[in-house]
Design a protein around this motif. Structure first.
Motif, mmCIF file in Angstrom:
data_model
loop_
_atom_site.group_PDB
_atom_site.id
_atom_site.type_symbol
_atom_site.label_atom_id
_atom_site.label_comp_id
_atom_site.label_asym_id
_atom_site.label_seq_id
_atom_site.Cartn_x
_atom_site.Cartn_y
_atom_site.Cartn_z
ATOM 1 N N PRO B 131 -33.009 -62.274 -32.567
ATOM 2 C CA PRO B 131 -34.422 -62.384 -32.217
ATOM 3 C C PRO B 131 -34.673 -63.202 -30.952
ATOM 4 O O PRO B 131 -35.514 -62.831 -30.138
ATOM 5 C CB PRO B 131 -35.032 -63.088 -33.428
ATOM 6 N N THR B 132 -33.939 -64.294 -30.774
ATOM 7 C CA THR B 132 -34.221 -65.113 -29.592
ATOM 8 C C THR B 132 -33.863 -64.359 -28.311
ATOM 9 O O THR B 132 -34.558 -64.467 -27.313
ATOM 10 C CB THR B 132 -33.456 -66.448 -29.639
ATOM 11 N N PHE B 237 -39.668 -59.460 -44.236
ATOM 12 C CA PHE B 237 -39.130 -60.091 -43.031
ATOM 13 C C PHE B 237 -40.233 -60.417 -42.030
ATOM 14 O O PHE B 237 -40.207 -61.457 -41.378
ATOM 15 C CB PHE B 237 -38.083 -59.181 -42.374
ATOM 16 N N SER B 240 -42.279 -63.581 -42.121
ATOM 17 C CA SER B 240 -41.586 -64.801 -41.701
ATOM 18 C C SER B 240 -41.198 -64.790 -40.225
ATOM 19 O O SER B 240 -40.338 -65.554 -39.826
ATOM 20 C CB SER B 240 -40.326 -64.989 -42.541
ATOM 21 N N PHE B 242 -40.662 -65.828 -36.750
ATOM 22 C CA PHE B 242 -40.751 -67.189 -36.242
ATOM 23 C C PHE B 242 -40.171 -67.304 -34.827
ATOM 24 O O PHE B 242 -40.852 -67.700 -33.891
ATOM 25 C CB PHE B 242 -40.019 -68.141 -37.191
ATOM 26 N N ALA B 243 -38.905 -66.944 -34.674
ATOM 27 C CA ALA B 243 -38.210 -67.150 -33.399
ATOM 28 C C ALA B 243 -38.921 -66.447 -32.244
ATOM 29 O O ALA B 243 -39.033 -67.000 -31.146
ATOM 30 C CB ALA B 243 -36.768 -66.658 -33.505
ATOM 31 N N LEU B 246 -41.803 -68.571 -31.247
ATOM 32 C CA LEU B 246 -41.352 -69.855 -30.693
ATOM 33 C C LEU B 246 -40.937 -69.728 -29.231
ATOM 34 O O LEU B 246 -41.319 -70.556 -28.400
ATOM 35 C CB LEU B 246 -40.185 -70.388 -31.528
ATOM 36 N N VAL B 247 -40.151 -68.715 -28.887
ATOM 37 C CA VAL B 247 -39.638 -68.653 -27.521
ATOM 38 C C VAL B 247 -40.546 -67.906 -26.556
ATOM 39 O O VAL B 247 -40.355 -68.013 -25.349
ATOM 40 C CB VAL B 247 -38.214 -68.030 -27.447
ATOM 41 N N THR B 261 -46.343 -68.567 -40.693
ATOM 42 C CA THR B 261 -45.061 -69.270 -40.613
ATOM 43 C C THR B 261 -45.082 -70.292 -39.487
ATOM 44 O O THR B 261 -44.689 -71.447 -39.657
ATOM 45 C CB THR B 261 -43.918 -68.260 -40.398
ATOM 46 N N TYR B 265 -44.940 -74.396 -39.634
ATOM 47 C CA TYR B 265 -43.891 -75.075 -38.868
ATOM 48 C C TYR B 265 -44.495 -76.161 -37.985
ATOM 49 O O TYR B 265 -44.020 -77.288 -37.934
ATOM 50 C CB TYR B 265 -43.123 -74.051 -38.030
#
Lengths: 276, 305
Positions: B131-132, B237, B240, B242-243, B246-247, B261, B265
């Motif tokens: 994912p990242t 899935f 949730s 997230f990644a 985030l990036v 999510t 966090y």
């Protein structure tokens, strides 16, 4: 006449399928291309990028600057470690459920599945605090444990669906021929169980390798696998396209290759045997 | 194929052996069960407990029982409604794109054509990209307004460059996540297509049923189960995600791309508000359970078959 039509139809389908496949695959192709370019060339027009000189510099720089291989090694340890540990726990369990099913076997299986439905963020705080208190934050052993536990239900389920397909009659026949329990396990059951175990191993290494919730939240630098390492390129390093591409290419290449070999198992494993 | 349970089919086996093997079986299953039980129950109870405490990591020793206050604050925070709506849009959007796209793509790939093996490999590939990586690659190499490929494309068409992630953050994330999950849906639906009874299709064709009717009345009902499985598993899935957030956007601008999510966090690990984060966690668990119940029924049915 009919043949001409099918061939034309086949040609049309071929063109359409290839166009879509190329579009879907293009980002991955592009990462690989950019990883062999200099930073200056990587941000040029696409056509200029393709015609510019090729170089391995980015790969060398990524390793020098950030010790890429440590993160790569972390990923290997976490994914292989958690999968092997998971198999050690799951093989006996799945074995018993497939060959000595009781009244509650189905309930146990369903309950295991239900633990997978627990959203990770729902237990983020306690796990984080437990890890902090036990000194497990940013440690490989801590993450191996977490990854083992989150993938354990999938491992048990996959193994169970494979083991259930081993015919019991074969055991009968072996026993009739005077095989002891030891013979039975070594010569009859193991060869039949190995393909299922191998598929499970493969799929779970892939899942663990790409896991990006716990690995991002529970690691900092020391134990960070590739998912977390790549996330550190978020900014401003992400603007160095060639280096980001080189790091990404190395991060996805091994798993991409493994993934291509495990397409069938993927369907089975991720649908818990509901689609085969 | 249904394989009979071997032990049940051997009533003539001595009772002792069965009891013996039952005990052994229980012993073999128990490590897995106990570990999962611990993994589920301990943190779950802690989350539940924390959710009723005023507990901030920046103020250690000040914990006290506050009843439903965390829930009240969490549920009335405008960020919660935003995050809930974003979560639904994200899950719904990706599901729509991947199931419709996946069905059409599987239908296409199920036809005979040249290079099937390679095309299949290319189509499935994004699912194996972590994912990242996929989020960063789309963010920088494609959606970046200055140097991204879309930027170059827009420029060559004489258009103004468009900053996807700040102008349309949620849509961009939906797009990125769909790229990751389309292969999964396609692969599963393709597997389902391949188990379709070809004779039935041919018979329908002989009877003069048009292609659309064949798709609607024969293929789609056959796919129903696979589609349901795709929807349910992806939902688990996708809730949730997230990644990717985030990036790319870090949830912003504002709360424009914050899902549940990510909100939880932020509250627990960025603002150190354990109590509030835990209350959010409990809410997330309840929401996920609603989905889970349907999924479990589906898979449970299959277990009987």
């Amino acid at each position: 006449m009919a043949r001409a039509v099918t061939n034309r139809r086949k040609a049309i389908v071929t063109v359409a399928a290839w166009l879509i496949a190329i579009a879907i695959f293009f980002p991955i192709f592009w990462i690989v291309v950019l990883s062999f370019k200099t930073e200056g060339n990587a941000i040029k027009d696409p056509l200029e990028v393709l015609t510019s000189a090729w170089t391995f510099d980015s790969y060398a720089t990524v390793q020098e600057r950030s010790n890429y291989f440590r993160h790569f090694w972390n990923s290997v340890i976490l994914s292989v470690g958690s999968t092997v540990l998971g198999l050690i726990i799951a093989v006996p369990a799945a074995w018993a459920m497939a060959f000595v099913p009781g009244k509650r076997t189905k309930d146990v299986l369903m309950w295991m599945l239900s633990t997978k439905m627990l959203p990770p963020v729902g237990v983020l705080v306690p796990i984080y605090l437990i890890f902090r208190d036990l000194g497990l934050l940013d440690s490989r052993i801590g993450l191996v444990i977490v990854l083992t536990l989150i993938n354990l239900p999938i491992i048990v389920w996959m193994l169970y669906t494979y083991f259930r397909e081993i015919p019991g009659e074969i055991l009968e026949a072996a026993r009739m021929d005077g095989a002891t329990l030891r013979d039975e396990i070594i010569h009859v059951l193991t060869p039949m169980a190995v393909p299922g175990i191998a598929s499970t191993l493969l799929l779970n290494i892939i899942l663990a390798w790409n896991e990006a919730f716990w690995t991002l939240n529970l690691t900092a630098a020391k134990a960070a696998p590739l998912t977390a390492f790549i996330a550190s390129y978020s900014s401003p390093e992400g603007l160095f396209y060639a280096k980001l591409s080189a790091a990404s290419t190395m991060a996805i290449a091994p798993i991409l290759i493994m993934g291509w070999f495990s397409q069938k198992q993927l369907v089975r494993g991720l649908t818990f045997g509901a689609v085969k | 194929m249904v394989v009979p349970y071997p032990v049940h089919s051997e009533p003539e086996r001595p009772l002792m052996a069965t009891q013996h093997s039952r005990a052994a079986a229980r012993l073999m299953i128990s490590p897995a069960v106990l570990l999962l039980l611990g993994w589920m129950l301990i943190p779950l109870c802690m989350t539940l407990y924390f959710s009723f405490l005023r507990y901030n990591l920046l103020m250690p020793g000040m914990e006290e029982f506050t009843g439903w206050m965390n829930y009240r604050f969490f549920l009335t925070d405008p960020a919660f409604m935003d995050a809930l709506v974003n979560t639904l849009l994200l899950v719904g959007g990706v599901l729509l794109i991947t199931t419709v796209g996946g069905t059409l793509l599987a239908l296409l790939l199920d036809q005979p054509f040249w290079g099937q093996g390679i095309v299949r490999i290319m189509v499935i590939a994004p699912f194996f990209v972590m994912p990242t990586v996929s989020a960063l690659v789309w963010k920088n190499m494609f959606m970046n307004p200055v140097n991204g490929l879309f930027g170059h494309l827009f420029q060559s068409l004489g258009l103004q460059p468009y900053d996807f992630l700040s102008q349309a953050p949620l849509a961009s994330i939906i797009f990125i996540v769909s790229w990751q999950w389309l292969p999964f849906a396609t692969l599963i639906l393709l597997t389902a297509f391949q188990s379709l009874d070809q004779e039935q299709l041919e018979a329908a064709e002989m009877d003069g049923a048009p292609a659309l009717a064949r798709f609607w009345y024969i293929m789609l009902p056959h796919l129903a189960r696979a589609i349901t499985v795709v929807v349910l598993i992806q939902t688990i899935f996708l809730l949730s995600i997230f990644a990717e957030i985030l990036v790319t956007t870090g949830g912003g601008p504002g709360t424009a791309s914050t899902n549940l999510t990510y909100l939880i966090y932020m509250q627990s690990l960025l603002q150190f508000d354990v109590g509030m984060g835990s209350a959010g966690g409990v809410v997330a668990i309840i929401l996920a359970n609603i989905v889970a119940i349907f999924l479990m029924r589906m898979i449970g049915k299959n277990l009987d078959a």
